[in-house]
Design a protein around this motif. Sequence first.
Motif, PDB file in Angstrom:
ATOM      1  N   LEU A   1       0.743  -1.171   0.007  1.00 34.53           N
ATOM      2  CA  LEU A   1       0.133   0.151  -0.053  1.00 34.53           C
ATOM      3  C   LEU A   1       0.960   1.288  -0.194  1.00 34.53           C
ATOM      4  N   VAL A   2       0.569   2.202  -1.041  1.00 33.74           N
ATOM      5  CA  VAL A   2       1.466   3.272  -0.951  1.00 33.74           C
ATOM      6  C   VAL A   2       0.158   4.342  -0.885  1.00 33.74           C
ATOM      7  N   PRO A   3       0.087   4.930   0.321  1.00 37.00           N
ATOM      8  CA  PRO A   3      -0.755   6.017   0.609  1.00 37.00           C
ATOM      9  C   PRO A   3      -0.568   7.127  -0.281  1.00 37.00           C
ATOM     10  N   SER A   4      -1.542   8.097  -0.504  1.00 37.73           N
ATOM     11  CA  SER A   4      -1.057   9.425  -1.158  1.00 37.73           C
ATOM     12  C   SER A   4      -0.510  10.320  -0.023  1.00 37.73           C
ATOM     13  N   SER A   5      -0.768   9.995   1.125  1.00 37.36           N
ATOM     14  CA  SER A   5      -0.144  11.165   2.062  1.00 37.36           C
ATOM     15  C   SER A   5       0.331  10.428   3.463  1.00 37.36           C
ATOM     16  N   ASP A   6      -0.479   9.724   3.906  1.00 37.47           N
ATOM     17  CA  ASP A   6      -0.227   9.169   5.328  1.00 37.47           C
ATOM     18  C   ASP A   6       0.747   8.200   5.680  1.00 37.47           C
ATOM     19  N   HIS A   7       2.080   8.378   5.080  1.00 36.78           N
ATOM     20  CA  HIS A   7       2.857   7.087   5.267  1.00 36.78           C
ATOM     21  C   HIS A   7       4.320   7.903   5.356  1.00 36.78           C
ATOM     22  N   GLU A   8       4.999   7.223   6.571  1.00 35.93           N
ATOM     23  CA  GLU A   8       6.465   7.938   6.656  1.00 35.93           C
ATOM     24  C   GLU A   8       7.250   8.402   5.527  1.00 35.93           C
ATOM     25  N   LEU A   9       7.350   7.119   4.463  1.00 38.95           N
ATOM     26  CA  LEU A   9       8.188   7.286   3.276  1.00 38.95           C
ATOM     27  C   LEU A   9       7.476   8.535   2.276  1.00 38.95           C
ATOM     28  N   VAL A  10       6.183   8.400   2.209  1.00 37.46           N
ATOM     29  CA  VAL A  10       5.471   9.501   1.589  1.00 37.46           C
ATOM     30  C   VAL A  10       5.799  10.894   2.027  1.00 37.46           C
ATOM     31  N   ILE A  11       5.571  11.013   3.254  1.00 32.40           N
ATOM     32  CA  ILE A  11       5.749  12.324   3.877  1.00 32.40           C
ATOM     33  C   ILE A  11       7.247  12.767   3.755  1.00 32.40           C
ATOM     34  N   ALA A  12       8.361  11.863   3.831  1.00 30.20           N
ATOM     35  CA  ALA A  12       9.482  12.336   3.802  1.00 30.20           C
ATOM     36  C   ALA A  12       9.911  12.708   2.176  1.00 30.20           C
ATOM     37  N   GLY A  13       9.341  12.139   1.601  1.00 28.37           N
ATOM     38  CA  GLY A  13       9.453  12.416  -0.004  1.00 28.37           C
ATOM     39  C   GLY A  13       8.845  13.633  -0.541  1.00 28.37           C
TER      40      GLY A  13
END
Length: 328
Positions: A153-165
Amino acid sequence: MTAADTRLATTTDTPVGPADVLAAAERIAPHVRHTPLLRPESLSGLPGLPGLLVKAEHLQHSGSFKLRGAANAMLALGADEVVAGSSGNHGIAVATLGRALGVRVTVVMAAGAAEAKELAIRALGGTVLRVPGGVAERDRYAKKFAAGTGAALVPSSDHELVIAGQGTVGLEVFADAPDLDAIFVPVGGGGLLAGVCLAAARLPRPVRVIGVEPEQARRYARSVAAGRPVELPPSDTVADGLRGQRPGELIFPVVRDRVDELIGVDDAAVLRAMDLLHRAGIAAEPSGAAALAGALRSGALRPGGHGRTAVVVSGGNSAAALAAAAKR
């Protein structure tokens, strides 16, 4: 004491921090563009807009900043199949990377999401599933679908890797404008706002971070006021990428502790800001114009405002832009 005064000393209960934003910048560098920080004379020359800076994420590969978080997550996870819930731009980003990396992509979209963005995802080889309801229902379905298929699962926002990116947008702005006093950020899921806050935490001098939400979808402002995450009904704001209903679990404490101000803007203000940007040659979609709408409403661009100010144009994937890209 303001959030800017305490930002470096504040500890949030989230697993992502400023060091993760730096790591993301290194990881995604081969896949993203360092977008320009524009000084549009035709825009800044208008009364009340001297020296405005525009972070041009509409020029990013895939047409929005969403590529940054998607790339950081997909590269770090190394999965051969991913699922994402999206209003459109995140799905386009994931599908773009999926095609480049040989990863199977399924994007879950809410009933009211833009058809042009669905067509763009399909054209890139992604599978699209439409579900009834709004963003909250979409994200719950995506999580369940990923668990059932074994996909990442690659959420649009609420994921530590997504936020960092997403935070790498802030790194670039602060590197290109070290004298910046304030930055306005559009708020959908909130990953971009949280990431910019984490990037700002590294700075030797405070920069005010202001989030801009549609009046119809002020979930962060209302949640901060309530002291807990609050879920709102689905909205139909013209800023289709900013229709979030509930703050992210990882994002909420960052916004609560580090954001200086949250501003609401109505659709008329968003469309006016988009028109100003278009006349300056900046092809923003409505969601991408929200930050400028917030800056105009706040008075930050008037003499005696926030000083040196940047706004993030988060994307340019309008129906017309997507149609032109399809023809190319």
